[in-house]
Design an enzyme around this catalytic site. Structure first.
Site, short mmCIF file in Angstrom:
data_model
loop_
_atom_site.label_atom_id
_atom_site.label_comp_id
_atom_site.label_asym_id
_atom_site.label_seq_id
_atom_site.Cartn_x
_atom_site.Cartn_y
_atom_site.Cartn_z
N ASP A 1 -4.97 -11.94 -5.23
CA ASP A 1 -6.37 -11.44 -5.21
C ASP A 1 -6.78 -11.02 -6.62
O ASP A 1 -7.36 -9.95 -6.82
CB ASP A 1 -6.50 -10.28 -4.24
CG ASP A 1 -7.98 -9.97 -3.93
OD1 ASP A 1 -8.83 -10.84 -4.19
OD2 ASP A 1 -8.26 -8.86 -3.47
N LYS B 1 -13.35 2.90 -0.45
CA LYS B 1 -12.97 2.71 0.96
C LYS B 1 -12.98 1.23 1.28
O LYS B 1 -13.87 0.49 0.87
CB LYS B 1 -13.94 3.46 1.87
CG LYS B 1 -13.51 3.51 3.34
CD LYS B 1 -14.47 4.37 4.15
CE LYS B 1 -14.02 4.49 5.58
NZ LYS B 1 -14.95 5.34 6.38
N HIS C 1 -11.16 -1.94 4.30
CA HIS C 1 -10.81 -2.16 5.70
C HIS C 1 -9.42 -1.63 6.01
O HIS C 1 -9.18 -1.10 7.11
CB HIS C 1 -10.88 -3.65 6.02
CG HIS C 1 -10.55 -3.97 7.45
ND1 HIS C 1 -11.37 -3.62 8.50
CD2 HIS C 1 -9.46 -4.57 8.01
CE1 HIS C 1 -10.84 -4.01 9.64
NE2 HIS C 1 -9.66 -4.60 9.37
N PHE C 2 -8.50 -1.75 5.09
CA PHE C 2 -7.12 -1.35 5.34
C PHE C 2 -6.79 0.04 4.78
O PHE C 2 -5.78 0.62 5.18
CB PHE C 2 -6.16 -2.37 4.74
CG PHE C 2 -6.31 -3.75 5.31
CD1 PHE C 2 -5.79 -4.07 6.56
CD2 PHE C 2 -6.98 -4.73 4.62
CE1 PHE C 2 -5.94 -5.34 7.09
CE2 PHE C 2 -7.13 -6.00 5.12
CZ PHE C 2 -6.61 -6.32 6.38
N SER C 3 -7.59 0.55 3.86
CA SER C 3 -7.23 1.82 3.24
C SER C 3 -8.47 2.43 2.60
O SER C 3 -9.53 1.80 2.51
CB SER C 3 -6.14 1.61 2.17
OG SER C 3 -6.64 0.77 1.13
N LYS C 4 -8.31 3.67 2.17
CA LYS C 4 -9.32 4.34 1.38
C LYS C 4 -8.63 5.03 0.20
O LYS C 4 -7.46 5.40 0.27
CB LYS C 4 -10.10 5.36 2.21
CG LYS C 4 -9.26 6.48 2.80
CD LYS C 4 -10.14 7.42 3.63
CE LYS C 4 -9.30 8.54 4.27
NZ LYS C 4 -10.14 9.45 5.08
N VAL C 5 -9.38 5.16 -0.89
CA VAL C 5 -8.82 5.69 -2.13
C VAL C 5 -9.44 7.05 -2.40
O VAL C 5 -10.66 7.22 -2.35
CB VAL C 5 -9.08 4.73 -3.31
CG1 VAL C 5 -8.44 5.28 -4.59
CG2 VAL C 5 -8.53 3.34 -2.99
#
Length: 1331
Positions: A1200, A1081, A1083-1087
């Site tokens: 990144d 998880k 800030h912009f998404s969760k897996v």
């Protein structure tokens, strides 16, 4: 109210035994005179009557408790009556004739005190006159005159000690704590532990406690103990065993709750002190007043009889065990002069052996796995041979070669294989002139109890337990936890709880009846000494048999002499001790001894027996489950599909050559029959290009070279030994690759006089910047010497600083591979120190056949193929070495014996392929199986599409994500006869069986073994003739096979990286994805982890952004997905598709974790070998550089790049992930800071424009992590570190002992000026030419 101790109406002397029996029978009488007989009133009237009497009793005790101040007489009365009315059945007190007649024991109440109800009338109040002297002796000075009704059984039991002179009593008024305990604590405990709740509602509070325990245990194991093991594997094992032992507890508690607790409170009260009795009633179980509900007489009588039946067998019979017939439990009048008849067997004997060394005993073993030989020795010279045949098939149909009743005559009188040890299913126990009594009899604790005979020991290293019911094949279970595995002579027999014997009797009757149905083809084995043959019924065998999944492989010290007939015990210990301890093949032992492993369809009537049998059946599945989870925990791919390069073949064909990788090309050097300009060749398999480079220094270089080995440093290849111009050589050649079209030969001058002798079949392996040379063949003998070559000084030296360990035997044609700080050596051809020939494994008296085996097994000057694994521990600190012999898990397979195979590194594993093995005539048989050895030293056989034909002396190399096999020697015409398919371990020509995988034994010629095993057969001549014909046929086939061997020119490859499902990214319905759980998880998404089309996937679900319109978000999302879909590369995470509702990206799932976890995880004691070595560091650096090079060719910046975004597959191929913030170069010139500070380039931290060189800086930080194993800027806050990097040029500090070539690359990549940093194309070239 005082009276003497004799005023109670009972005699001071104890009554006779007959009177005791009558009194106890009167208490237990539940015949037609009971309250429910035909002459009694109805049960309803009786219940009404009992309710009225109980109310009167309660009123009486209220008055009784209020008048306690009248004196201690009421206290004595209450305490005495409470002890006397606690009815105990016959089993509470059974004394031996030699015990003191004045001894007495206490009794415990289970709540029902209405045993004296007769003729439907209420029981009269019990006085001390009604109490048997054997039950209670009141030695007091106070008399009891008032008769007292039956006490309420809910009162708290007390402890009373009575003697001949005085009686000490305690206050019967329950304390406040006892009231709370009786009213609150005890009901709560009973409610929690009540198993019926889980049956009725599927849940009880005890399972909530267990759930918390399971979660805590899994958390501890996965985070602190077994970090490398998947949490799912740990969860399955923990949940399975917790539920398993909980179910066992429920079974034991249900079966023995009513009887075992009573026996515990009274079994230790049988003392020999003078007229002293100690009664402990605290442990008695009182479970409320059950007078309101009285069971039917049939039910209660059945319960009482079952208790009596159990406690009748608690004390062992006074009859000597040596004089008891175990079948009928009757004494034998003259055991010393009577031979054991057929109906005398031991309860645990299923495979027994002779132990009388003074007689000429011949033990016959049926090689067709159909006979169970039970040889019982007596004082006479005659031997009885009990043959128990449990197979439905005729013995004559179990051998392909017609050897139906072959006997194996051995000089050893005690024939035990490794599987007949203490951990096996069958215990080999024979007592001379002794037969063990019933299995459920236990020895008494009295002074005159008969002790069982001592057990025979099985060797100094084994502690043999008496396992009459060895239902569990694993030895992890405590040997003293159950009755079935208790030891003889245990001092705590009386205190231990046990399952009731009726459970075992039903279990044994079920098994005996089941086995008896299959007893249709019993036959007798004829001994050469004309011994009497006695056939013992199978029903007398009291040993349970369990069924396991069928398997033809034998793990342990067993040999399979025929593909369809595993019929020979191979290892015999001459001093009558157990050789090994393999618990996995208990079912194989049963088959070898004629016991059927097929369970019957008979259904037992007892519910507890059914449940226990189901538990036992489930426990047999643990073997295959453990084997499967071991393979899964190693992270090894179990399936590889080989494919042939259709448009690319070797020109010319090659064998015994060397192959390496240079850039994207494969470099082939030398080979048998290769000369001239083709000696060195560059191959591009994908483009089907062959280049023969220009050779300089040709006068120095070899004319031809093969069967050599090489080491590589950068663009230089060091070749040593082999055949040079047709002669054995010990010269060192150096091949330098100048460019794609030019190579240069040189022969450096060797300093010093320590030069290895000429040889071939050796290994030459690089470790750090040194080369290790081991083994080889000098034309006359095998070698096992170890040399070190320093390439900088060109100086040879022998290794003398070996701290210890066993040096491997002399060998050649083996493989040596660096794995961490270990040199792994496997196989080869040489001298087997453990078994010089296979005659040691045959129990045969025929010298002629032994000589035949010796000649067949010692072909080629006594050299045999090997399959042992040796480890050379390498210590760079003090340059010391230590040899070790690798040990593997007992349930695992290992490759068969072989030589001239190939092995290479794939991530942290070793892949071993092919090889050859000589048959009995010295003709080579090529192999094609593929195996993987993990860094945890676990072999795993790889399935899938195999290459063809089988081969040896070929090249095996990994280039990128692909494995290549090039050339070799094999049979290109008769593929089917020379190769195996599916799960076969090795291949052979027609007539020879496949090699069976074993841990410690070597396979021998099958036909010769069959010849040896049929010397005592009536058809001996015919069998010998058949075997000779088979041998002749095999010789002809092998000769043809040898003539058909040729040098191969094909190329095979396999991709170790999972290929994408489709070439383009498609829209996926979210409902088609089966979501499993959340694995990450941000800030912009969760897996999320899920499954799509049968494939594990990672679903990246984006969070909604309130600042943007939905249409704008969808457009950006589609652009990102299309960008990711176009980036198909082996070192980039594959994108399968996307979904718009909700917005998510479906990508491949990589369960092996990321590079950050691999580098910075704290190694435990079991993970010391996981340390990154130079080979793995180089492979990871190459993978990252190739993946980033592909991104930059598409004008994409990652922005990144860090170790946590570098994922790994099963073979440790790097996959660059988290491309969500990647953008094309034109859109990223003025963007703000993105990424993690420690890996972010200084120009981005200063909010300046940047380009692709920002990723190169991040790559340098990742290299620093690989080389040092430390996090960058450790100990400095991230914000402060970012400021110092941007303003002061701060960089992580490289250690002084860092390789200068690596240090040069790192400093080059993190240069302050982005224009001075190299591109990833330049980085890959540097890695290729330098390392």
């Amino acid at each position: 109210m005082e009276t003497s101790s004799n005023s109670s109406g009972s005699s001071s002397s104890p009554p006779s035994q007959h009177q005791q029996q009558q009194q106890q029978n009167s208490q237990l009488n539940l015949s037609s005179q009971s309250c429910f007989s035909n002459n009694s009133s109805s049960a309803a009237d009786f219940n009404n009557y009992m309710e009225s009497k109980l109310s009167e009793e309660n009123n009486y005790y209220k008055n009784f408790n209020s008048n306690l101040d009248r004196g201690d007489s009421f206290k004595l009365e209450k305490e005495s009556i409470k002890d006397t009315i606690k009815d105990n059945i016959k089993e509470d007190k059974i004394c031996n004739d030699n015990n003191n007649s004045s001894s007495s024991s206490s009794s415990s109440s289970s709540g029902n005190n209405n045993n004296n109800i007769k003729d439907g009338r209420a029981p009269s109040p019990i006085t001390t006159q009604q109490i048997s002297p054997n039950k209670l002796i009141l030695n007091t000075t106070k008399a009891i005159t008032k008769p007292t009704p039956i006490l309420n059984t809910q009162q708290t039991p007390t402890t009373t000690a009575t003697t001949n002179t005085s009686t000490s009593t305690t206050n019967s008024t329950p304390s406040k704590f006892k009231k709370i305990k009786n009213s609150t604590i005890n009901p709560t405990i009973e409610f929690i532990s009540k198993p019926s709740l889980s049956v009725m509602f599927g849940f009880s509070p005890i399972y909530f406690v267990e759930s918390i325990f399971i979660v805590l245990l899994i958390y501890i194991l996965s985070n602190f103990v077994l970090k490398e093991t998947s949490v799912y594997v740990i969860s399955i094992f923990v949940i399975y065993f917790v539920i398993y032992f909980d179910n066992r507890y429920q079974i034991i508690n249900k079966l023995s709750k009513s009887s075992i607790n009573d026996s515990d409170s009274s079994s230790n009260n049988n003392n020999n002190n003078n007229n002293t009795t100690t009664t402990n009633n605290d442990s008695a179980s009182t479970k409320g007043n059950n007078n309101n509900e009285i069971s039917s007489p049939e039910t209660y009588q059945k319960d009482v009889k079952s208790k009596i039946n159990f406690y009748e067998h608690v004390n062992i019979s006074s009859t000597n065990l040596n004089n008891v017939n175990t079948t009928s439990n009757t004494p034998i009048t003259n055991p010393s002069n009577v031979n054991q008849p057929s109906n005398i067997t031991t309860a645990t004997t299923a495979t027994t052996t002779s132990t009388n060394n003074n007689n000429n005993v011949n033990n016959s073993i049926n090689n067709n796995n159909n006979n169970n030989n039970n040889n019982n020795n007596n004082n006479n010279n005659n031997n009885n041979n009990n043959n128990n045949n449990n197979n439905n098939n005729n013995n004559n149909n179990n051998n392909n070669n017609g050897n139906n009743n072959g006997n194996n005559n051995g000089n050893n009188n005690n024939i035990l294989s490794k599987e007949n040890s203490t951990n096996s299913l069958l215990n080999n126990l024979i007592l001379n002139n002794t037969s063990v009594g019933k299995t459920h009899n236990r020895s008494s604790s009295g002074s005159d109890s008969i002790q069982p005979p001592p057990l025979p020991t099985g060797g100094s290293s084994h502690n043999i337990f008496y396992s009459a019911f060895p239902t569990h094949p694993y030895t992890d279970i405590d040997q003293s936890s159950t009755y079935r595995t208790r030891t003889f002579g245990s001092s705590s027999i009386n205190n231990r709880k046990s399952l009731p014997p009726e459970y075992y009797n039903q279990y044994l009757n079920f098994l005996a009846h089941s086995n008896n149905n299959n007893n249709n083809n019993n036959s007798n084995t004829n001994n050469n000494n004309n011994n009497q043959s006695v056939s013992a019924p199978v029903s007398q065998l009291a040993t349970p048999v369990y069924q396991t999944p069928g398997t033809n492989s034998v793990v342990g010290n067993l040999e399979n002499d025929n593909e369809n007939n595993n019929d020979s015990f191979s290892d015999i210990n001459d001093n009558n001790s157990v050789v090994g301890n393999d618990f996995e093949q208990d079912d194989q032992i049963l088959q070898n001894n004629g016991i059927s492993t097929t369970t019957s369809t008979i259904v037992p009537t007892n519910d507890e027996t059914k449940q226990e049998l189901s538990q036992l059946e489930n426990s047999n599945k643990v073997r295959s489950t453990v084997s499967k989870f071991i393979k899964l925990s190693t992270g090894v791919e179990e399936k590889l599909d080989w494919a042939i390069a259709q448009q690319c073949t070797l020109q010319p064909p090659r064998s015994s050559h060397s192959v390496t990788v240079y850039g994207s090309s494969l470099v082939l050097i030398g080979g048998e029959g290769i000369t001239g300009e083709n000696l060195v060749q560059f191959i591009d398999v994908e483009r089907n290009l062959f280049i023969s480079p220009k050779v300089t220094g040709g006068k120095v270089g070899p004319e031809s070279i093969y069967n050599h080995d090489y080491c590589r440093i950068g663009n230089k290849f060091y070749l040593f030994g082999g055949y040079v111009a047709g002669k054995l050589s010990n010269k060192l050649y150096v091949l330098t690759i100048m460019d794609d079209s030019t190579v240069h030969w040189s022969s450096p001058r060797i300093s010093g006089g320590c030069i290895p002798s000429p040889r071939y079949g050796h290994t030459f392996t690089r470790y750090g910047n040194r080369f290790l040379l081991f083994g080889g063949y000098d034309g006359e003998q095998c070698l096992n010497d170890l040399y070190i070559l320093e390439p900088e000084t060109m100086c040879w030296s022998t290794v003398t600083n070996i701290k210890g360990g066993q040096t491997p035997s002399e060998r050649f044609g083996h493989t040596s591979t660096i794995l961490g700080e270990k040199l792994i050596i496997f196989g080869g051809k040489g001298i087997n120190n453990n078994n010089n020939n296979n005659n040691n494994n045959n129990n045969n008296n025929n010298n002629n056949n032994n000589n035949n085996n010796n000649n067949n097994n010692n072909n080629n000057k006594g050299l045999v193929e090997l399959n042992d694994t040796h480890i050379l521990l390498l210590n760079e600190i003090d340059s010391s070495f230590q040899w070790q012999v690798a040990s593997f898990h007992q349930v695992s397979e290992i490759p068969s014996e072989r030589s001239f195979h190939s092995a290479t590194r794939v991530g942290r594993n070793i892949v071993m392929v092919g090889g050859k093995k000589d048959d009995s005539n010295g003709n080579p048989i090529a192999l094609r199986d593929c195996w993987v050895l993990s860094y945890r030293m676990q072999w795993s056989k790889v399935s899938g599409v195999q290459f063809s034909p089988p081969r040896y002396n070929f090249g095996l190399i990994k280039n990128g994500s692909k494995l290549f096999i090039l050339g070799g020697k094999g049979n290109n015409n008769n593929i089917n006869n020379n190769s195996s398919s599916g799960g076969n371990n090795s291949s052979s020509s027609s007539g020879n069986s496949n090699t069976i995988i074993t841990n410690t034994t070597n396979t021998t010629n099958n036909n010769n073994n069959n010849n040896n095993n049929n010397n005592n057969n009536n058809n001996n001549n015919n069998n010998n003739n058949n075997n000779n014909n088979n041998n002749n046929n095999n010789n002809n086939n092998n000769n043809n096979n040898n003539n058909n061997l040729s040098i191969l020119d094909d190329i095979w490859f396999v991709n170790t990286v999972t290929l994408p499902i489709s070439s383009s990214v498609t829209m996926i319905n979210y409902s088609d994805i089966k979501i499993d759980k959340e694995i990450g998880k941000g800030h912009f998404s969760k897996v999320l982890k899920g499954n799509w089309k049968g494939k594990d996937v990672a679903v990246k679900k984006l969070n909604s952004n309130k600042d943007k319109a939905r249409e704008e978000m969808i457009q950006e999302f589609k652009a990102e997905v299309e960008l990711l879909g176009s980036l198909q590369h082996p070192n980039l995470v594959t994108c399968y598709g996307y979904s718009l509702n909700p917005m998510c990206i479906v990508m491949e799932f990589l369960p092996s974790g990321n590079l950050f976890e691999l580098i910075h995880s704290k190694p435990s004691e079991q993970q010391q070998s996981i340390k990154l070595d130079s080979t793995l560091i180089l492979a990871i650096a190459f993978d990252i550089a190739r993946g980033m090079q592909h991104l930059h060719t598409r004008n994409i910046i990652h922005r990144d790049l860090k170790s946590s975004n570098l994922l790994m597959d099963k073979h440790f191929n790097i996959k660059i992930a988290d491309l969500g913030i990647a953008r094309e170069t034109s859109f990223t010139q003025t963007m703000t800071t993105i990424g993690t500070v420690a890996w972010t380039a200084p120009e981005i931290l200063r909010h300046e424009s940047y380009n692709q060189k920002a990723d190169v800086y991040s790559y340098a930080i990742v290299l620093y992590e690989l080389l040092t194993g430390e996090e960058p800027y450790q100990g400095i806050p991230p914000m402060n570190a970012g400021i110092l990097v941007a303003s002061k040029g701060l960089r992580p500090e490289l250690p002084d002992n860092c390789d200068p070539n690596w240090k040069k690359l790192v400093v080059w990549c993190w240069s302050e000026d982005p224009n001075k940093r190299p591109s990833f194309e330049e980085i890959t070239n540097y890695l290729t030419k330098t390392f």
